[in-house]
Design a protein around this motif. Structure first.
Motif, short mmCIF file in Angstrom:
data_model
loop_
_atom_site.label_atom_id
_atom_site.label_comp_id
_atom_site.label_asym_id
_atom_site.label_seq_id
_atom_site.Cartn_x
_atom_site.Cartn_y
_atom_site.Cartn_z
N LYS A 1 0.83 -1.22 0.15
CA LYS A 1 0.20 -0.04 -0.12
C LYS A 1 0.93 0.97 0.05
O LYS A 1 0.62 2.18 -0.62
CB LYS A 1 -0.90 0.02 1.27
N ASN A 2 1.88 1.28 0.78
CA ASN A 2 2.77 2.36 0.93
C ASN A 2 3.52 2.57 -0.32
O ASN A 2 3.91 3.68 -0.93
CB ASN A 2 3.55 2.41 2.20
N LEU A 3 4.03 1.53 -0.86
CA LEU A 3 4.96 1.57 -2.05
C LEU A 3 4.19 2.16 -3.20
O LEU A 3 4.59 3.05 -3.97
CB LEU A 3 5.55 0.01 -2.23
N PHE A 4 3.05 1.41 -3.30
CA PHE A 4 2.04 1.85 -4.37
C PHE A 4 1.82 3.54 -4.39
O PHE A 4 1.97 4.41 -5.47
CB PHE A 4 0.67 1.21 -4.51
N PHE A 5 1.47 3.97 -3.06
CA PHE A 5 1.30 5.46 -3.06
C PHE A 5 2.50 6.27 -3.44
O PHE A 5 2.36 7.24 -4.10
CB PHE A 5 0.79 5.86 -1.56
N LEU A 6 3.65 5.95 -2.70
CA LEU A 6 4.87 6.49 -3.18
C LEU A 6 5.39 6.66 -4.66
O LEU A 6 5.87 7.64 -5.20
CB LEU A 6 5.96 6.00 -2.28
N GLN A 7 4.89 5.44 -5.42
CA GLN A 7 5.14 5.41 -6.76
C GLN A 7 3.84 6.03 -7.83
O GLN A 7 4.35 6.75 -8.73
CB GLN A 7 5.36 4.03 -7.39
N TYR A 8 2.72 5.80 -7.30
CA TYR A 8 1.69 6.18 -8.01
C TYR A 8 0.55 7.19 -7.62
O TYR A 8 -0.23 7.87 -8.22
CB TYR A 8 0.86 5.08 -8.53
N GLY A 9 0.90 7.55 -6.03
CA GLY A 9 -0.18 8.45 -5.65
C GLY A 9 -1.43 8.12 -5.46
O GLY A 9 -1.87 6.96 -5.69
N GLN A 10 -2.40 8.95 -5.64
CA GLN A 10 -4.05 8.86 -5.45
C GLN A 10 -4.50 8.65 -6.73
O GLN A 10 -4.07 9.47 -7.63
CB GLN A 10 -4.41 10.32 -4.52
N GLU A 11 -5.38 7.86 -6.72
CA GLU A 11 -6.24 7.60 -7.99
C GLU A 11 -7.14 8.83 -8.57
O GLU A 11 -7.62 9.51 -7.65
CB GLU A 11 -6.85 6.32 -8.01
#
Length: 529
Positions: A374-384
């Motif tokens: 979850k954290n890695l995804f946000f740091l790479q892609y941010g908020q949908e």
């Protein structure tokens, strides 16, 4: 197991690309509840007392319009999520990308290095480990890094072991493509010329770019180069290298490889005929090269396989020259008829904790937190809907400015546990690489395919090369100067200068490194038998 150190080939020529819950909710209450669950733990789990400051290195890449490296969308998420949960303030310490080893050495020597430091230079880590300047991590990982260890796996972690102790945490590299070559196809079309397929055809193409200036620009640069930056010579050197045994290919420095002298002589010819950047040796950061590319003055160049697809290059080029069409090509064929080129191994940047750090436990907790999908995804892609949109199950980055701007591809400099897109599946990762260049997906896929074909990886030794630890920094700097001198010199001076400089290089430690490489290599081969 010993720390696996990459053999520096030292070629004269010498990366990427579960959403937050509740983003699409129309309920303010639901959105606030979700954000709170994502960003903060329960009060009982939060340590008490004054907050601890955890310092973390971050590359300052000098990107135009970059946000405050300590106050942006990504650093606020880190501090809201990890920081509050651990009663910590995460403070980022900028280090110039082009001076990363030099700056880190100064900080380490002064005892001022960030709690979490990193480098792509494996011999530098070997030096720190040998001098006991970095923290041994086995116990800390066992206590506070289980999710991190599960994410990286034994193979990746093994690259950070020195004399049986884990002293570095290598990032997982999900994309193995490294360099690439790109040409202005619209210029070729205007000239009625085909895409070049070999060095001779490229030479003729560069002459046409110089003399006919198909872009109609002031200051055309047929081949853009910048020493010490992203702009390089691609796999030109490999195309000149002659036949070698496996041992020679692995242990011999590029300066001694058959054909290497001819490669430099070819570049010297191009320089003296004004076919490559006039001031390439002075452009250490690549800013002038970037300007030449984005202003439509560059006809051909070598860089990271994805570099012209990046927002800071593709967007200004499109704005300045709407008809520009940069395409990837495979052109430098060797004696075997292959386009031999270097690819990455499965490990990326080396993360270390200096012995001077008083926050080693918190540092491991931070990296462990980061490895949570979850954290890695946000740091790479941010908020949908804000930083990305989902298309066929693949996040596509939305062009950003200001606080949302990522100064490295998919926030490489803030996601220290991974180099590359991470969606939990390699096929999705590859699709994400292409999707990260909206409008250029086909170009991205083509470039990735080209640059993962006919590849080789740098050999890893299972024993540290003491000579390399001692001499690699000096020889690395020396090699860059040698390249600049040999390309800049008068053609009549080239042969004698090459022989002189190579002799000095070998005497300055090159021979010692090669001899030790041979010894270690042969011992490894004997062990395999």
């Amino acid at each position: 197991m010993n720390f696996k150190r990459m053999l520096t080939l030292l070629p004269v020529s010498t990366l990427l690309i579960s959403a937050l819950a509740g983003c699409g909710s129309d309920s303010n209450t639901d959105s606030k509840s979700t954000a709170a669950a994502t960003a903060a733990p329960t009060a009982a789990a939060t340590p008490s007392g004054p907050p601890v400051t955890l310092t973390v290195e971050v590359f300052d890449r000098g990107i135009q319009g970059q946000p405050d490296l300590n106050n942006n969308t990504w650093t606020r998420y880190i501090n809201d999520s990890f920081g509050k949960a651990n009663n910590a303030i995460v403070k980022f310490v900028p280090v110039p990308r082009s001076q990363e080893v030099d700056k880190l050495n100064v900080l380490m020597a002064a005892g001022d290095a960030p709690d979490i430091s990193f480098t792509y230079d494996s011999p530098t880590v070997s030096r720190y480990a040998k001098s006991k300047g970095i923290v041994e991590l086995n116990d800390l990982l066992a206590k506070h890094g289980k999710e991190l260890m599960n994410y990286l796996g034994k193979t990746v972690l093994s690259y950070g072991v020195f004399e049986g102790k884990q002293v570095a945490i290598p990032a997982k590299r999900t994309s193995l493509a490294w360099g690439g070559l790109f040409i202005r196809k619209d210029w070729l079309d205007k000239l009625g010329m085909p895409v070049p397929t070999n060095r001779d055809e490229l030479y003729n193409t560069l002459i046409a770019f110089r003399d006919k200036n198909p872009g109609g620009v002031n200051g055309v640069v047929p081949w853009v180069v910048a020493t010490g930056s992203n702009y390089n010579f691609g796999n030109l050197a490999e195309s000149f290298w002659g036949k070698q045994t496996d041992e020679e290919f692995v242990t011999m420095p590029s300066w001694l490889k058959p054909g290497n002298k001819e490669e430099l002589k070819f570049l010297n010819k191009l320089y003296n005929e004004k076919l490559i950047s006039k001031d390439f040796a002075l452009d250490k950061t690549g800013k002038q090269a970037d300007a030449d590319v984005t202003n439509g003055k560059a006809g051909f160049f070598g860089a990271n396989w994805d570099y012209p697809l990046r927002q800071n290059i593709s967007e200004p080029l499109k704005a300045n020259v709407p008809t520009a069409n940069l395409v990837p090509i495979d052109i430098f064929k060797n004696y075997e008829g292959k386009y031999k080129k270097l690819a990455y191994n499965e490990n990326g940047v080396n993360v270390i904790i200096p012995k001077s750090s008083k926050n080693a436990e918190l540092a491991i907790k931070y990296l462990n937190w980061m490895s949570d999908p979850k954290n890695l995804f946000f740091l790479q892609y941010g908020q949908e809907g804000v930083n990305h949109k989902m298309v066929n199950g693949i996040p596509q980055v939305i062009a950003q400015t200001g606080d949302n701007l990522q100064t490295s591809y998919l926030n490489l400099d803030y996601t220290l546990v991974v180099n590359g897109a991470e969606l939990g599946d390699q096929q999705k990762n590859i699709k994400a690489l292409a999707a990260s260049a909206p409008g250029l997906e086909a170009v991205a896929e083509q470039s990735y395919k080209i640059n993962t074909t006919d590849t080789y990886t740098a050999f890893f030794y299972d024993t540290p090369n003491e000579s390399s630890i001692k001499f690699s920094k000096t020889l690395g700097d020396m090699g860059k100067l040698m390249t600049d001198q040999l390309i800049n010199c008068k053609p009549a001076e080239f042969d004698a200068l090459y022989d002189k400089l190579v002799a000095e290089y070998m005497a300055a430690g090159g021979q010692a490194i090669m001899d030790e490489n041979v010894k270690i290599y042969r011992a490894m081969q004997a062990y395999k038998k």
